[in-house]
Design a protein around this motif. Structure first.
Motif, PDB file in Angstrom:
ATOM      1  N   ARG A  54      46.552  44.043  35.628  1.00 24.45           N
ATOM      2  CA  ARG A  54      46.146  42.926  36.489  1.00 24.45           C
ATOM      3  C   ARG A  54      44.808  42.362  36.048  1.00 24.45           C
ATOM      4  NH1 ARG A  54      46.887  41.745  42.270  1.00 24.45           N
ATOM      5  NH2 ARG A  54      45.022  40.784  43.118  1.00 24.45           N
ATOM      6  N   ASN A  55      43.852  43.246  35.729  1.00 26.15           N
ATOM      7  CA  ASN A  55      42.546  42.785  35.268  1.00 26.15           C
ATOM      8  C   ASN A  55      42.659  41.995  33.974  1.00 26.15           C
ATOM      9  OD1 ASN A  55      41.241  43.942  37.449  1.00 26.15           O
ATOM     10  ND2 ASN A  55      40.730  45.834  36.356  1.00 26.15           N
ATOM     11  N   VAL A  56      43.461  42.490  33.040  1.00 25.81           N
ATOM     12  CA  VAL A  56      43.666  41.777  31.776  1.00 25.81           C
ATOM     13  C   VAL A  56      44.319  40.423  32.030  1.00 25.81           C
ATOM     14  CG1 VAL A  56      44.906  41.815  29.569  1.00 25.81           C
ATOM     15  CG2 VAL A  56      43.788  43.889  30.398  1.00 25.81           C
ATOM     16  N   MET A  57      45.307  40.386  32.935  1.00 30.29           N
ATOM     17  CA  MET A  57      46.013  39.138  33.199  1.00 30.29           C
ATOM     18  C   MET A  57      45.117  38.115  33.882  1.00 30.29           C
ATOM     19  SD  MET A  57      49.623  38.472  35.218  1.00 30.29           S
ATOM     20  CE  MET A  57      50.621  39.163  33.891  1.00 30.29           C
ATOM     21  N   THR A  58      44.365  38.528  34.898  1.00 31.15           N
ATOM     22  CA  THR A  58      43.502  37.579  35.596  1.00 31.15           C
ATOM     23  C   THR A  58      42.403  37.050  34.674  1.00 31.15           C
ATOM     24  OG1 THR A  58      42.223  39.444  36.483  1.00 31.15           O
ATOM     25  CG2 THR A  58      43.937  38.526  37.885  1.00 31.15           C
ATOM     26  N   ALA A  59      41.902  37.907  33.773  1.00 30.18           N
ATOM     27  CA  ALA A  59      40.895  37.439  32.812  1.00 30.18           C
ATOM     28  C   ALA A  59      41.490  36.404  31.873  1.00 30.18           C
ATOM     29  CB  ALA A  59      40.342  38.627  32.024  1.00 30.18           C
ATOM     30  N   ALA A  60      42.709  36.642  31.398  1.00 32.00           N
ATOM     31  CA  ALA A  60      43.363  35.691  30.493  1.00 32.00           C
ATOM     32  C   ALA A  60      43.692  34.390  31.222  1.00 32.00           C
ATOM     33  CB  ALA A  60      44.627  36.307  29.917  1.00 32.00           C
ATOM     34  N   ILE A  61      44.115  34.499  32.474  1.00 27.54           N
ATOM     35  CA  ILE A  61      44.421  33.301  33.264  1.00 27.54           C
ATOM     36  C   ILE A  61      43.175  32.450  33.447  1.00 27.54           C
ATOM     37  CG2 ILE A  61      44.983  32.562  35.621  1.00 27.54           C
ATOM     38  CD1 ILE A  61      47.065  34.826  35.670  1.00 27.54           C
ATOM     39  N   GLU A  62      42.051  33.104  33.724  1.00 30.34           N
ATOM     40  CA  GLU A  62      40.788  32.368  33.868  1.00 30.34           C
ATOM     41  C   GLU A  62      40.374  31.730  32.546  1.00 30.34           C
ATOM     42  OE1 GLU A  62      36.161  33.145  35.319  1.00 30.34           O
ATOM     43  OE2 GLU A  62      37.652  34.759  35.416  1.00 30.34           O
ATOM     44  N   GLU A  63      40.550  32.464  31.457  1.00 28.42           N
ATOM     45  CA  GLU A  63      40.153  31.951  30.140  1.00 28.42           C
ATOM     46  C   GLU A  63      40.940  30.699  29.779  1.00 28.42           C
ATOM     47  OE1 GLU A  63      40.254  33.305  25.411  1.00 28.42           O
ATOM     48  OE2 GLU A  63      40.660  34.775  27.008  1.00 28.42           O
ATOM     49  N   TYR A  64      42.229  30.685  30.097  1.00 26.96           N
ATOM     50  CA  TYR A  64      43.069  29.562  29.690  1.00 26.96           C
ATOM     51  C   TYR A  64      43.265  28.520  30.787  1.00 26.96           C
ATOM     52  CZ  TYR A  64      44.109  32.192  25.484  1.00 26.96           C
ATOM     53  OH  TYR A  64      43.997  32.862  24.287  1.00 26.96           O
ATOM     54  N   GLY A  65      42.561  28.697  31.903  1.00 34.96           N
ATOM     55  CA  GLY A  65      42.543  27.665  32.927  1.00 34.96           C
ATOM     56  C   GLY A  65      43.810  27.520  33.741  1.00 34.96           C
ATOM     57  N   LEU A  66      44.582  28.602  33.885  1.00 36.67           N
ATOM     58  CA  LEU A  66      45.763  28.541  34.733  1.00 36.67           C
ATOM     59  C   LEU A  66      45.368  28.767  36.192  1.00 36.67           C
ATOM     60  CD1 LEU A  66      48.372  30.507  32.593  1.00 36.67           C
ATOM     61  CD2 LEU A  66      47.728  28.094  32.501  1.00 36.67           C
ATOM     62  N   ARG A  67      46.252  28.429  37.107  1.00 39.88           N
ATOM     63  CA  ARG A  67      45.936  28.483  38.534  1.00 39.88           C
ATOM     64  C   ARG A  67      46.768  29.529  39.243  1.00 39.88           C
ATOM     65  NH1 ARG A  67      46.544  23.448  42.851  1.00 39.88           N
ATOM     66  NH2 ARG A  67      45.959  24.637  44.730  1.00 39.88           N
ATOM     67  N   ILE A  68      46.070  30.432  39.946  1.00 37.72           N
ATOM     68  CA  ILE A  68      46.738  31.452  40.760  1.00 37.72           C
ATOM     69  C   ILE A  68      46.888  30.915  42.180  1.00 37.72           C
ATOM     70  CG2 ILE A  68      46.591  33.779  41.712  1.00 37.72           C
ATOM     71  CD1 ILE A  68      44.957  34.595  39.289  1.00 37.72           C
ATOM     72  N   ALA A  69      48.113  30.944  42.692  1.00 38.17           N
ATOM     73  CA  ALA A  69      48.351  30.502  44.067  1.00 38.17           C
ATOM     74  C   ALA A  69      48.303  31.667  45.046  1.00 38.17           C
ATOM     75  CB  ALA A  69      49.700  29.804  44.163  1.00 38.17           C
ATOM     76  N   GLY A  70      48.604  32.868  44.573  1.00 44.15           N
ATOM     77  CA  GLY A  70      48.572  34.061  45.412  1.00 44.15           C
ATOM     78  C   GLY A  70      48.442  35.295  44.548  1.00 44.15           C
ATOM     79  N   SER A  71      47.441  36.143  44.832  1.00 42.50           N
ATOM     80  CA  SER A  71      47.198  37.300  43.969  1.00 42.50           C
ATOM     81  C   SER A  71      47.335  38.627  44.687  1.00 42.50           C
ATOM     82  CB  SER A  71      45.798  37.212  43.349  1.00 42.50           C
ATOM     83  OG  SER A  71      44.806  37.159  44.359  1.00 42.50           O
ATOM     84  N   GLY A  72      47.459  38.618  46.013  1.00 46.43           N
ATOM     85  CA  GLY A  72      47.619  39.882  46.730  1.00 46.43           C
ATOM     86  C   GLY A  72      46.340  40.691  46.727  1.00 46.43           C
ATOM     87  N   SER A  73      45.603  40.665  47.804  1.00 47.11           N
ATOM     88  CA  SER A  73      44.300  41.341  47.847  1.00 47.11           C
ATOM     89  C   SER A  73      44.422  42.856  47.857  1.00 47.11           C
ATOM     90  CB  SER A  73      43.525  40.876  49.085  1.00 47.11           C
ATOM     91  OG  SER A  73      44.245  41.152  50.266  1.00 47.11           O
ATOM     92  N   PHE A  74      45.647  43.385  48.066  1.00 42.41           N
ATOM     93  CA  PHE A  74      45.824  44.826  48.109  1.00 42.41           C
ATOM     94  C   PHE A  74      46.415  45.382  46.807  1.00 42.41           C
ATOM     95  CE2 PHE A  74      45.092  43.787  52.388  1.00 42.41           C
ATOM     96  CZ  PHE A  74      44.798  44.923  53.102  1.00 42.41           C
TER      97      PHE A  74
END
Length: 498
Positions: free
Chosen positions: A403-423
């Motif tokens: 998840r950490n790797v994916m969210t970092a890559a998503i931020e790097e490439y400017g994609l948009r998360i609509a829901g990430s699940g806080s738990f």
């Protein structure tokens, strides 16, 4: 290798019978049986045919008739003989032309558009290719990662369940009953972790959550009742609601899940996924859960709680289940081991009042009696010996890293998360730019070794957005995630807009 395996198999004489409509001599009919079996692909290269004596006895003809038929088939290279070992399908046998159908189904004269009272095949669902493991970045939901699973201990539990002492659990028809060891574990360990106390009479084992949803819908709903569901929601829920012919109302979720104030007063049964809303992964806060229970008591409706992915709460402890706040017996709770163990297990459970569970047992018995005893006992051992908890910890650590790797890559490439699940959870709910067709996007990405799950199937048909999609990290390794996200970003830049 395939031919070597086939050579060890024999074709039973019981697969041969005379067709009263066939013409020609008995010898010719036997030749036709063998030839058609080879041409259709039912008889494979290297497979052994019945001996002339066995086939003659089975068909009620003389042995010389079969021998002569086999001789003609050898002359045409359909079969060959190997010393005194018998007759075998020849590798040089003629093959059926590819344009010919190998099988004509019976009943072509039936008008099925009129014969069928209901249809079940028109429900949209995600397309998940069987060869998903061959893709570089398979961001598809619900598949198991064999690098994380405890194969050795599962095998040990399966062998123990196959032992002579366990023969009754393996072979006995338990009628409506479930494995007592599995039910005890659910009652004493699984449910208390969700704040739920239940007796065995209030628990039934199901073939996964889908089976539990179907049972609940069949018992609770009719064409005169109203079911309220979340929008978006689990696409499989539509499959179980449609046959009941109930009135279905969809309520849009917000950042905290299903808003209790938006639930229609005409609701008879509410279906919800409060732990990790499907597919948005939103977790309903405790205060909203309490408000939902108060609303259910006020308007006197039932709640079917699919406790979806609560085991995947690796970021912080899961919020207590709605069922733990249920003082009136109006919540029917559904749990599953298929997501946390492996989807092919198809094993879950349902908890409700004793009267409801009694009806559920009767309905389940009419369809399948009970889930296979051996699978129940194997799972019970895997759970009770502590292997399940160890697996969840291992999965949680791995999912957290991914998840950490994916969210970092998503931020790097400017994609948009609509829901990430806080738990936690095992996926992210994504939103592409408005006007993007994620069905077309998914099709284009396949050619680049990337699988995503378009989100349209989760929405109401009338107001279906096209720009949502889901990315799961449960079955893709960390080293492949960044390149996969990069390919998605590139495809989005080049995607046409409506």
């Amino acid at each position: 290798m395939q031919e070597r395996r086939a050579a060890t198999m024999g074709i039973s004489e019981e697969t041969f019978f005379f067709d009263p409509r066939s013409q020609g001599t008995l010898q010719q009919q036997i030749q036709e049986m063998v030839a058609q079996g080879i041409l259709s692909g039912r008889f494979r290269v290297g497979e052994k045919l019945p001996s002339s004596r066995k086939l003659a006895a089975h068909l009620g003809v003389s042995r010389i008739t079969v021998t002569l038929a086999y001789t003609e088939l050898m002359a045409d290279a359909y079969i060959f003989t190997r010393g005194k070992s018998g007759y075998f399908v020849s590798p040089d046998a003629p093959q059926s032309p590819k344009f010919l159908a190998s099988h004509v189904p019976a009943g072509n004269g039936v008008d099925w558009s009129r014969a069928m009272g209901r249809r079940f095949s028109n429900v949209p669902r995600p397309d998940k290719p069987a060869d998903w493991r061959t893709y570089h970045a398979p961001f598809i939901y619900g598949q198991a990662d064999n690098t994380l699973f405890d194969h050795q201990n599962w095998r040990n539990c399966a062998l123990r369940a196959l032992g002579q002492r366990e023969f009754d659990s393996l072979a006995t028809d338990a009628f409506q009953q479930d494995d007592p060891i599995l039910v005890e574990y659910i009652a004493r360990h699984s449910l208390p972790r969700r704040g739920i106390i239940a007796r065995p009479e209030e628990i039934i084992v199901t073939l996964g959550a889908q089976n539990a949803l179907w049972i609940a819908a069949q018992i609770l709903l009719t064409q005169r009742r109203t079911a309220t569901v979340e929008n978006p929601s689990y696409y499989g829920l539509r499959e179980v609601l449609t046959p009941t012919r109930c009135k279905e109302i969809r309520v849009d979720i917000d950042a905290d899940g299903l808003p209790p104030d938006a639930i229609p007063t005409e609701t008879d049964v509410l279906f919800t996924t409060p732990s990790h809303q499907c597919p948005s992964t939103v977790t309903m806060p405790l205060a909203r859960r309490q408000a939902l229970m108060a609303r259910a008591a006020k308007d006197d409706f039932l709640i079917v709680e699919d406790d979806y992915e609560y085991e995947m709460s690796f970021l912080k402890a899961a919020t207590p289940a709605l069922k733990s706040m249920d003082h009136d017996g109006r919540v029917i709770y559904i749990g599953s081991f298929s997501k946390s163990l492996f989807p092919g297990l198809r094993l879950g459970y349902m908890v409700g009042s004793e009267e409801f569970i009694r009806e559920a047992r009767e309905l389940r018995s009419a369809m399948l009696r009970h889930p296979p005893g051996h699978m129940q006992r194997t799972t019970a051992y895997f759970l009770s010996l502590g292997h399940y908890d160890a697996l969840l910890r291992r999965q949680g650590r791995a999912f957290h890293r991914r998840r950490n790797v994916m969210t970092a890559a998503i931020e790097e490439y400017g994609l948009r998360i609509a829901g990430s699940g806080s738990f936690g959870g095992s996926s992210l709910w994504m939103r592409a730019p408005d006007g993007t067709d994620t069905d077309a996007l998914a099709h284009d990405l396949r050619a680049h070794g990337v699988l995503i799950e378009p989100g349209g199937v989760y929405f109401d048909d009338g107001l279906k957005p096209t720009n949502y999609y889901r990315l799961a990290y449960s079955s893709v390794s960390e080293d492949r995630i960044p390149a996969g996200i990069a390919r998605i970003a590139t495809a989005l830049k080049n995607a046409p807009k409506a």
